[in-house]
Design a protein around this motif. Structure first.
Motif, mmCIF file in Angstrom:
data_model
loop_
_atom_site.group_PDB
_atom_site.id
_atom_site.type_symbol
_atom_site.label_atom_id
_atom_site.label_comp_id
_atom_site.label_asym_id
_atom_site.label_seq_id
_atom_site.Cartn_x
_atom_site.Cartn_y
_atom_site.Cartn_z
ATOM 1 N N VAL A 46 -2.442 -14.732 6.449
ATOM 2 C CA VAL A 46 -2.507 -14.324 7.860
ATOM 3 C C VAL A 46 -2.809 -12.827 7.930
ATOM 4 O O VAL A 46 -3.674 -12.381 8.699
ATOM 5 C CB VAL A 46 -1.188 -14.646 8.584
ATOM 6 N N GLY A 47 -2.105 -12.042 7.129
ATOM 7 C CA GLY A 47 -2.348 -10.606 7.097
ATOM 8 C C GLY A 47 -3.730 -10.255 6.574
ATOM 9 O O GLY A 47 -4.394 -9.342 7.082
ATOM 10 N N ALA A 48 -4.160 -10.983 5.548
ATOM 11 C CA ALA A 48 -5.490 -10.729 4.984
ATOM 12 C C ALA A 48 -6.582 -11.046 6.002
ATOM 13 O O ALA A 48 -7.591 -10.323 6.098
ATOM 14 C CB ALA A 48 -5.677 -11.573 3.721
ATOM 15 N N LEU A 49 -6.392 -12.110 6.777
ATOM 16 C CA LEU A 49 -7.357 -12.447 7.823
ATOM 17 C C LEU A 49 -7.344 -11.400 8.938
ATOM 18 O O LEU A 49 -8.395 -11.081 9.510
ATOM 19 C CB LEU A 49 -7.044 -13.825 8.406
ATOM 20 N N LEU A 50 -6.180 -10.850 9.242
ATOM 21 C CA LEU A 50 -6.098 -9.797 10.246
ATOM 22 C C LEU A 50 -6.922 -8.587 9.810
ATOM 23 O O LEU A 50 -7.675 -8.020 10.617
ATOM 24 C CB LEU A 50 -4.640 -9.386 10.466
ATOM 25 N N ASN A 66 -3.203 -2.730 3.157
ATOM 26 C CA ASN A 66 -2.735 -2.980 1.793
ATOM 27 C C ASN A 66 -1.617 -4.012 1.807
ATOM 28 O O ASN A 66 -0.643 -3.896 2.560
ATOM 29 C CB ASN A 66 -2.225 -1.678 1.167
ATOM 30 N N HIS A 67 -1.761 -5.048 0.989
ATOM 31 C CA HIS A 67 -0.755 -6.100 0.928
ATOM 32 C C HIS A 67 0.339 -5.757 -0.077
ATOM 33 O O HIS A 67 0.062 -5.389 -1.215
ATOM 34 C CB HIS A 67 -1.406 -7.433 0.532
ATOM 35 N N VAL A 68 1.588 -5.914 0.353
ATOM 36 C CA VAL A 68 2.751 -5.671 -0.508
ATOM 37 C C VAL A 68 3.499 -6.994 -0.662
ATOM 38 O O VAL A 68 4.209 -7.420 0.252
ATOM 39 C CB VAL A 68 3.686 -4.604 0.086
ATOM 40 N N PRO A 69 3.341 -7.683 -1.787
ATOM 41 C CA PRO A 69 4.019 -8.975 -1.963
ATOM 42 C C PRO A 69 5.483 -8.806 -2.378
ATOM 43 O O PRO A 69 5.819 -7.927 -3.160
ATOM 44 C CB PRO A 69 3.215 -9.633 -3.085
ATOM 45 N N TYR A 70 6.334 -9.657 -1.822
ATOM 46 C CA TYR A 70 7.751 -9.663 -2.193
ATOM 47 C C TYR A 70 8.097 -11.028 -2.799
ATOM 48 O O TYR A 70 7.307 -11.971 -2.722
ATOM 49 C CB TYR A 70 8.629 -9.415 -0.961
ATOM 50 N N ILE A 106 -10.825 -20.527 3.724
ATOM 51 C CA ILE A 106 -10.115 -19.289 4.050
ATOM 52 C C ILE A 106 -9.980 -18.392 2.831
ATOM 53 O O ILE A 106 -10.202 -17.180 2.898
ATOM 54 C CB ILE A 106 -8.732 -19.606 4.641
ATOM 55 N N VAL A 107 -9.615 -18.977 1.700
ATOM 56 C CA VAL A 107 -9.456 -18.199 0.473
ATOM 57 C C VAL A 107 -10.772 -17.513 0.101
ATOM 58 O O VAL A 107 -10.801 -16.327 -0.269
ATOM 59 C CB VAL A 107 -8.966 -19.105 -0.685
ATOM 60 N N LYS A 108 -11.862 -18.233 0.240
ATOM 61 C CA LYS A 108 -13.174 -17.662 -0.058
ATOM 62 C C LYS A 108 -13.522 -16.550 0.925
ATOM 63 O O LYS A 108 -14.062 -15.517 0.539
ATOM 64 C CB LYS A 108 -14.238 -18.762 -0.012
ATOM 65 N N ARG A 109 -13.168 -16.749 2.197
ATOM 66 C CA ARG A 109 -13.518 -15.788 3.226
ATOM 67 C C ARG A 109 -12.839 -14.446 3.022
ATOM 68 O O ARG A 109 -13.452 -13.384 3.221
ATOM 69 C CB ARG A 109 -13.157 -16.350 4.605
ATOM 70 N N VAL A 110 -11.567 -14.475 2.648
ATOM 71 C CA VAL A 110 -10.834 -13.209 2.499
ATOM 72 C C VAL A 110 -11.077 -12.571 1.130
ATOM 73 O O VAL A 110 -10.637 -11.446 0.878
ATOM 74 C CB VAL A 110 -9.326 -13.378 2.731
ATOM 75 N N GLY A 111 -11.771 -13.281 0.251
ATOM 76 C CA GLY A 111 -12.097 -12.717 -1.058
ATOM 77 C C GLY A 111 -10.952 -12.702 -2.033
ATOM 78 O O GLY A 111 -10.934 -11.893 -2.967
ATOM 79 N N PHE A 112 -10.005 -13.631 -1.864
ATOM 80 C CA PHE A 112 -8.859 -13.688 -2.777
ATOM 81 C C PHE A 112 -9.314 -14.167 -4.153
ATOM 82 O O PHE A 112 -10.052 -15.157 -4.267
ATOM 83 C CB PHE A 112 -7.800 -14.650 -2.219
ATOM 84 N N VAL A 113 -8.902 -13.477 -5.179
ATOM 85 C CA VAL A 113 -9.259 -13.852 -6.544
ATOM 86 C C VAL A 113 -8.194 -14.776 -7.114
ATOM 87 O O VAL A 113 -7.021 -14.380 -7.210
ATOM 88 C CB VAL A 113 -9.404 -12.609 -7.447
ATOM 89 N N PRO A 114 -8.543 -16.024 -7.460
ATOM 90 C CA PRO A 114 -7.554 -16.963 -8.009
ATOM 91 C C PRO A 114 -6.848 -16.404 -9.234
ATOM 92 O O PRO A 114 -7.437 -15.680 -10.041
ATOM 93 C CB PRO A 114 -8.404 -18.196 -8.360
ATOM 94 N N GLU A 115 -5.565 -16.746 -9.336
ATOM 95 C CA GLU A 115 -4.752 -16.297 -10.461
ATOM 96 C C GLU A 115 -4.635 -17.394 -11.501
ATOM 97 O O GLU A 115 -4.756 -18.581 -11.195
ATOM 98 C CB GLU A 115 -3.359 -15.880 -9.976
ATOM 99 N N ALA A 116 -4.346 -16.994 -12.715
ATOM 100 C CA ALA A 116 -4.154 -17.973 -13.794
ATOM 101 C C ALA A 116 -2.827 -18.682 -13.606
ATOM 102 O O ALA A 116 -1.925 -18.176 -12.973
ATOM 103 C CB ALA A 116 -4.192 -17.275 -15.143
#
Length: 325
Positions: free
Chosen positions: A168-172, A181-185, A315-325
Motif C-alpha cells: 500500500v505504501g509502495a503504491l502511494l 523510504n520503506h522501513v520494515p518491522y 502489483i508486485v511488477k508495477r511497484v518494482g519489488f524484487v523477489p527474495e530468495a
C-alpha cells in the motif's frame, strides 16, 4: 484483496440459507488450527475466537497451534504435509497464499497445495503519522508535500517487507511520484511504538493497530484503504477520496484444509466456520481488532484466491519489488 465481493455473507442471509452444523457422528476427534504468527497477535486472536466455536460441532477438541516464522510460511508448509481428514486447518491472512508466490523465488508451496474453505473476516489498512510530523499535516496530500520537502525524513513503516501494508505504501509512492523510504518491522507493534515515540514519521498498517492509540492524540490517521470509509474510522477519508484509486484494497483472513481434502470435509468445515463467524461474541471480538466478520463458500473463496494471485502479480511488477530468495 482488491474488494469484498467474494467473501462477505450477511448473518441474516445465512440464517435463511439453511446452514447448520454437522452432526456429532461426523465430528473430528481433535482439530488443530495452525497459525503462522505468535500468540497475542491479530491472526492468533482470530484463530482462537473461531477455534473455540469449532468445539461445538466440527471437532470434539479444537486447539490453536502457533508456528511463527518466515512471515507465516512455516504454518502453510505444515498444512501441506498434513492429512486432509479435517484434523488440521490453517487460518491465515490471504497474502501468505496469494502474494507470497510473487515475492519469494524459493517458496515451497503454491495455491495448488491448499484447499480453500471459507473466510472469517476482512481488514482494511490505514496510513497514519505521529509526533515526528508537524501538527499542520492533516491530510494525505499534506504528508506527501512534507515528505517531498524533507526527503531525509520521508519514510513509512510497515509490519514487514512483502506484506500488504508495505505494498500500500509502495503504491502511494508510485502514484504520487514522491519517494518514500520503506522501513520494515517484525510485526505491527514495534512499528506503532516507534510511530508513537517520534522515531518514525508514518506507518502503513491494519486499521486495528491504531484504534487503541487514537485517544492519546499522538496518532493522526490520514487515509484508509477500503472502497468506502471504515466504520471504525468514519471521519477518515479513503485513499480513493484523496485521488488514489489504485490503493483501494482490503485483505481477508481465511481458513484452508490440506491439499486433496474431500468435498464433504471441506463443506463440514465451512459450515462450522460460518456458524462461528456469525456468533455475536465473535463479531464483537473481531470489531475490537478492526476486522469485519464475514464468511463465504469454498467455491467463492477458491475463485478469490485465483483472481487475487493474478492481481498481486501485477502489483508486485508495477511497484518494482524484487523477489527474495
Amino acid at each position: 484483496m482488491i474488494d469484498r465481493r467474494h467473501f462477505m455473507i450477511a448473518a441474516a442471509g445465512a440464517a435463511t440459507a439453511g446452514w447448520h452444523l454437522p452432526g456429532l457422528a461426523q465430528q473430528v476427534d481433535t482439530n488443530r488450527v495452525l497459525c503462522g504468527f505468535p500468540a497475542g497477535g491479530t491472526t492468533d486472536a482470530v484463530s482462537r475466537r473461531v477455534s473455540e466455536k469449532l468445539r461445538s460441532g466440527f471437532a470434539r477438541v479444537s486447539l490453536v497451534e502457533n508456528k511463527p516464522g518466515a512471515g507465516g510460511r512455516l504454518a502453510v508448509e505444515e498444512l501441506k504435509r498434513s492429512a486432509p481428514d479435517g484434523s488440521t486447518l490453517l487460518m491465515t491472512p490471504a497474502g501468505m497464499i496469494t502474494l507470497y508466490p510473487h515475492i519469494y523465488t524459493r517458496l515451497t508451496y503454491g495455491i495448488q497445495d491448499v484447499t480453500p474453505v471459507c473466510t472469517a473476516g476482512t481488514v482494511g489498512f490505514a496510513f497514519a503519522v505521529g509526533p515526528m510530523v508537524p501538527e499542520s499535516v492533516r491530510t494525505l496530500r499534506d504528508y506527501l508535500a512534507w515528505a517531498k520537502a524533507h526527503p531525509d525524513r520521508a519514510s513509512y513503516g510497515s509490519p514487514g517487507a512483502g506484506t500488504t501494508p508495505h505494498f500500500v505504501g509502495a503504491l502511494l509512492a508510485k502514484e504520487s511520484g514522491v519517494e518514500l523510504n520503506h522501513v520494515p518491522y517484525r510485526g505491527s507493534a514495534p512499528g506503532v511504538q516507534d510511530l508513537l515515540g517520534g522515531q518514525l514519521p508514518a506507518m502503513s498498517s491494519p486499521i486495528g493497530d491504531y484504534l487503541p492509540h487514537l485517544r492519546s492524540g499522538k496518532v493522526r490517521v490520514l487515509a484508509t484503504s477500503g472502497a468506502k470509509r471504515s466504520r471504525f474510522l468514519p471521519d477518515v477519508p479513503t485513499y480513493t477520496e484523496q485521488g488514489f484509486k489504485a490503493l483501494e484494497m482490503v485483505e481477508w483472513y481465511g481458513f484452508f484444509l490440506p491439499p486433496k481434502a474431500p468435498a464433504d470435509v471441506v463443506e463440514r468445515a465451512a459450515q462450522a466456520i460460518r456458524a462461528a463467524v456469525q456468533s455475536p461474541d465473535v463479531i464483537d471480538g473481531f470489531a475490537a481488532l478492526g476486522i469485519e466478520a464475514g464468511a463465504n463458500t469454498p467455491a467463492e473463496m477458491s475463485r478469490a484466491v485465483r483472481e487475487e494471485t493474478v492481481q498481486w502479480q501485477q502489483i508486485v511488477k508495477r511497484v518494482g519489488f524484487v523477489p527474495e530468495a
